[in-house]
Design a protein around this motif. Structure first.
Motif, PDB file in Angstrom:
ATOM      1  N   ILE A  37       0.763  -1.394  -0.158  1.00  0.00           N
ATOM      2  CA  ILE A  37      -0.459   0.135  -0.474  1.00  0.00           C
ATOM      3  C   ILE A  37       1.247   1.056  -0.186  1.00  0.00           C
ATOM      4  CG2 ILE A  37      -1.612  -1.063   1.203  1.00  0.00           C
ATOM      5  CD1 ILE A  37      -0.509   0.196   3.737  1.00  0.00           C
ATOM      6  N   PRO A  38       0.660   2.559  -0.505  1.00  0.00           N
ATOM      7  CA  PRO A  38       1.327   3.427  -0.919  1.00  0.00           C
ATOM      8  C   PRO A  38       1.437   4.483   1.169  1.00  0.00           C
ATOM      9  CG  PRO A  38      -0.758   4.193  -1.695  1.00  0.00           C
ATOM     10  CD  PRO A  38      -0.934   2.904  -0.944  1.00  0.00           C
ATOM     11  N   VAL A  39       1.669   5.131   1.095  1.00  0.00           N
ATOM     12  CA  VAL A  39       2.338   5.700   3.142  1.00  0.00           C
ATOM     13  C   VAL A  39       2.716   6.958   2.430  1.00  0.00           C
ATOM     14  CG1 VAL A  39       2.036   3.166   3.950  1.00  0.00           C
ATOM     15  CG2 VAL A  39       4.651   4.361   3.216  1.00  0.00           C
ATOM     16  N   VAL A  92      -5.633  10.751 -10.594  1.00  0.00           N
ATOM     17  CA  VAL A  92      -4.832   9.534 -10.753  1.00  0.00           C
ATOM     18  C   VAL A  92      -5.152   8.651  -9.991  1.00  0.00           C
ATOM     19  CG1 VAL A  92      -2.444  10.676 -10.923  1.00  0.00           C
ATOM     20  CG2 VAL A  92      -3.212   9.721  -8.812  1.00  0.00           C
ATOM     21  N   CYS A  93      -5.667   8.175  -8.858  1.00  0.00           N
ATOM     22  CA  CYS A  93      -6.036   6.681  -8.003  1.00  0.00           C
ATOM     23  C   CYS A  93      -7.543   6.223  -9.199  1.00  0.00           C
ATOM     24  CB  CYS A  93      -6.537   6.817  -6.448  1.00  0.00           C
ATOM     25  SG  CYS A  93      -7.098   5.545  -5.693  1.00  0.00           S
ATOM     26  N   PRO A  94      -7.508   5.296  -9.796  1.00  0.00           N
ATOM     27  CA  PRO A  94      -8.383   4.828 -10.186  1.00  0.00           C
ATOM     28  C   PRO A  94      -9.413   4.364  -9.672  1.00  0.00           C
ATOM     29  CG  PRO A  94      -6.815   2.661 -10.447  1.00  0.00           C
ATOM     30  CD  PRO A  94      -6.083   4.112  -9.350  1.00  0.00           C
ATOM     31  N   THR A  95      -9.448   4.072  -8.780  1.00  0.00           N
ATOM     32  CA  THR A  95     -10.246   3.117  -7.754  1.00  0.00           C
ATOM     33  C   THR A  95     -11.235   4.346  -6.122  1.00  0.00           C
ATOM     34  OG1 THR A  95      -9.638   2.451  -5.748  1.00  0.00           O
ATOM     35  CG2 THR A  95      -9.841   0.843  -7.435  1.00  0.00           C
ATOM     36  N   GLY A  96     -11.030   5.652  -6.510  1.00  0.00           N
ATOM     37  CA  GLY A  96     -10.560   7.069  -5.203  1.00  0.00           C
ATOM     38  C   GLY A  96     -11.045   6.436  -4.381  1.00  0.00           C
ATOM     39  N   GLY A  97     -10.054   5.981  -4.314  1.00  0.00           N
ATOM     40  CA  GLY A  97      -9.381   5.449  -2.704  1.00  0.00           C
ATOM     41  C   GLY A  97      -8.485   6.061  -2.326  1.00  0.00           C
ATOM     42  N   ILE A  98      -8.368   7.628  -2.760  1.00  0.00           N
ATOM     43  CA  ILE A  98      -7.108   8.905  -2.125  1.00  0.00           C
ATOM     44  C   ILE A  98      -8.607   9.998  -1.308  1.00  0.00           C
ATOM     45  CG2 ILE A  98      -5.666  10.199  -1.923  1.00  0.00           C
ATOM     46  CD1 ILE A  98      -4.062   7.892  -4.014  1.00  0.00           C
ATOM     47  N   LYS A  99      -8.268  10.923  -0.794  1.00  0.00           N
ATOM     48  CA  LYS A  99      -8.893  11.846  -0.142  1.00  0.00           C
ATOM     49  C   LYS A  99      -8.441  12.838   0.551  1.00  0.00           C
ATOM     50  CE  LYS A  99     -13.822  13.796   0.218  1.00  0.00           C
ATOM     51  NZ  LYS A  99     -13.593  15.106   0.042  1.00  0.00           N
ATOM     52  N   ALA A 116      -9.730  -0.368  -0.602  1.00  0.00           N
ATOM     53  CA  ALA A 116     -10.027   0.138  -2.285  1.00  0.00           C
ATOM     54  C   ALA A 116      -8.987   0.328  -3.410  1.00  0.00           C
ATOM     55  CB  ALA A 116     -10.956   1.781  -2.450  1.00  0.00           C
ATOM     56  N   CYS A 117      -8.277   0.248  -2.631  1.00  0.00           N
ATOM     57  CA  CYS A 117      -6.497   0.541  -3.014  1.00  0.00           C
ATOM     58  C   CYS A 117      -6.200  -0.924  -3.745  1.00  0.00           C
ATOM     59  CB  CYS A 117      -5.330   0.472  -1.823  1.00  0.00           C
ATOM     60  SG  CYS A 117      -3.933   0.515  -2.482  1.00  0.00           S
ATOM     61  N   LEU A 118      -5.645  -0.993  -4.984  1.00  0.00           N
ATOM     62  CA  LEU A 118      -5.282  -1.690  -5.866  1.00  0.00           C
ATOM     63  C   LEU A 118      -4.022  -1.869  -5.788  1.00  0.00           C
ATOM     64  CD1 LEU A 118      -7.236  -0.850  -8.945  1.00  0.00           C
ATOM     65  CD2 LEU A 118      -7.891  -2.658  -7.552  1.00  0.00           C
ATOM     66  N   GLN A 119      -2.951  -1.455  -4.868  1.00  0.00           N
ATOM     67  CA  GLN A 119      -1.258  -1.824  -5.067  1.00  0.00           C
ATOM     68  C   GLN A 119      -0.793  -1.177  -6.104  1.00  0.00           C
ATOM     69  OE1 GLN A 119      -0.825  -4.734  -2.512  1.00  0.00           O
ATOM     70  NE2 GLN A 119      -2.851  -3.834  -0.436  1.00  0.00           N
ATOM     71  N   CYS A 120      -1.310  -0.326  -6.866  1.00  0.00           N
ATOM     72  CA  CYS A 120      -0.828  -0.559  -8.841  1.00  0.00           C
ATOM     73  C   CYS A 120       0.275   0.784  -8.356  1.00  0.00           C
ATOM     74  CB  CYS A 120      -2.262   0.110  -9.157  1.00  0.00           C
ATOM     75  SG  CYS A 120      -2.422   2.020  -9.030  1.00  0.00           S
ATOM     76  N   GLY A 121       0.805   1.753  -7.257  1.00  0.00           N
ATOM     77  CA  GLY A 121       1.507   2.585  -7.780  1.00  0.00           C
ATOM     78  C   GLY A 121       0.974   4.170  -8.371  1.00  0.00           C
ATOM     79  N   LEU A 122       0.395   4.464  -8.590  1.00  0.00           N
ATOM     80  CA  LEU A 122       0.118   4.767  -9.616  1.00  0.00           C
ATOM     81  C   LEU A 122      -0.276   6.133  -9.001  1.00  0.00           C
ATOM     82  CD1 LEU A 122      -2.743   3.872 -11.885  1.00  0.00           C
ATOM     83  CD2 LEU A 122      -0.286   4.442 -12.623  1.00  0.00           C
ATOM     84  N   CYS A 123      -0.842   6.167  -7.930  1.00  0.00           N
ATOM     85  CA  CYS A 123      -0.229   7.643  -7.075  1.00  0.00           C
ATOM     86  C   CYS A 123       1.272   7.554  -6.732  1.00  0.00           C
ATOM     87  CB  CYS A 123      -1.245   7.308  -5.814  1.00  0.00           C
ATOM     88  SG  CYS A 123      -0.671   6.336  -4.151  1.00  0.00           S
ATOM     89  N   VAL A 124       1.396   6.894  -6.375  1.00  0.00           N
ATOM     90  CA  VAL A 124       3.350   7.193  -5.633  1.00  0.00           C
ATOM     91  C   VAL A 124       3.814   7.624  -6.771  1.00  0.00           C
ATOM     92  CG1 VAL A 124       5.709   5.597  -5.135  1.00  0.00           C
ATOM     93  CG2 VAL A 124       3.226   5.675  -4.575  1.00  0.00           C
TER      94      VAL A 124
END
Ligand code: SF4
Length: 269
Positions: free
Chosen positions: A32-34, A50-57, A70-78
């Protein structure tokens, strides 16, 4: 000669994982991103898009909320904010309390959260702590990646049965239904039927990010609120088995406590 080979096999040390020594991170996974930002700095609101699942606010300059269910652990936000976020390698994302997976960070520090455990989970634990449990899996409109990891959980490395967790062909013989995927309209009835067929006490397990929140898709109707939520797209076999052990009460775990310890240790370095 065969008898000697059998003796060697008996004496050979076991090669399967020791779940008592399991780490919450995996060096080969993004996890997960931290946040890495500290007091006085902030995360740009554009990261939400950029989060495809709306997992960041991004709530304010001080506060950001991640929904790790909701996090796919895709790394896009990082990739978008490499100076404010990092892939942690933290993969043990599971809880019996859905709200525990929604983490608010203030100035980069996770806020505390008391995990709530339902009476149904307590009852399930009382019965399965000593005996383990059997489950029937329902592939509910996913891409079969979680099923591949569930299959792997029975191999000689992960050895699910050594943790007292077995799979059965019929929900009639099961203590739990484990479902994967976002439960599309065609799978709502089969999932409900599997649930209704099982005798009580019983548990419903959402296995994988799509099962927890829908992931990239809307989440369908469920027979009830799941008793265990396992994040990851898909979750690793060791994470799945650790989550099952936690559900049974043979493993002590609190996602929020472990995450806080992990973030604090990172900051101290
Ligand atoms: S889904 Fe991807 S972009 Fe969204 S929070 Fe998780 S890692 Fe970041």
């Amino acid at each position: 000669m065969k008898i000697f080979q059998e003796i060697i096999n008996i004496l050979r040390p076991a090669r399967n994982l020791d779940f008592e020594k399991m780490q919450t991170t995996n060096p080969n996974a993004r996890g997960i991103p931290v946040p890495t930002f500290k007091k006085g700095s902030s995360l740009d609101k554009s990261v939400e898009k950029v989060c495809p699942t709306g997992g960041i606010k991004v709530v304010s300059a001080k506060e950001v909320i991640f929904d790790y269910g909701a996090c796919l652990q895709c790394g896009l936000c990082v990739e978008h904010s490499p100076d404010k976020l990092e892939n942690s390698g933290f993969v043990h994302v599971y809880s019996v309390d859905r709200s525990a997976l929604k983490v608010s960070y203030i100035d980069g520090t996770p806020t505390s959260h008391e995990e709530s455990i339902s009476d149904e989970v307590k009852q399930f634990r009382n019965i399965t702590r000593k005996t383990g449990f059997q489950y029937r899996e329902v592939a509910a409109s996913g891409n079969n990646s979680t099923e591949a990891e569930l299959n792997a959980s029975f191999n000689a490395v992960f050895d699910s049965e050594a943790s007292m967790v077995r799979v059965v062909a019929s929900p009639k013989h099961a203590d739990a239904v484990v479902y994967a995927g976002p439960v599309g309209p065609n799978m709502e009835v089969p999932l409900q039927v599997a649930w209704d067929t099982m005798p009580s006490p019983k548990a419903l397990v959402a296995c994988g990010t799509e099962a927890v929140s829908g992931g990239l898709f809307p989440l369908g109707n469920l027979p009830k609120q799941p008793d265990l939520f396992i994040g990851g797209d898909p979750p690793r076999p060791d994470v799945i088995i650790s989550a099952f052990r936690y559900l049974m009460g043979t493993k002590k775990f609190s996602f929020r406590e472990e995450l806080s310890k992990f973030v604090e240790a990172k900051k101290a370095r």
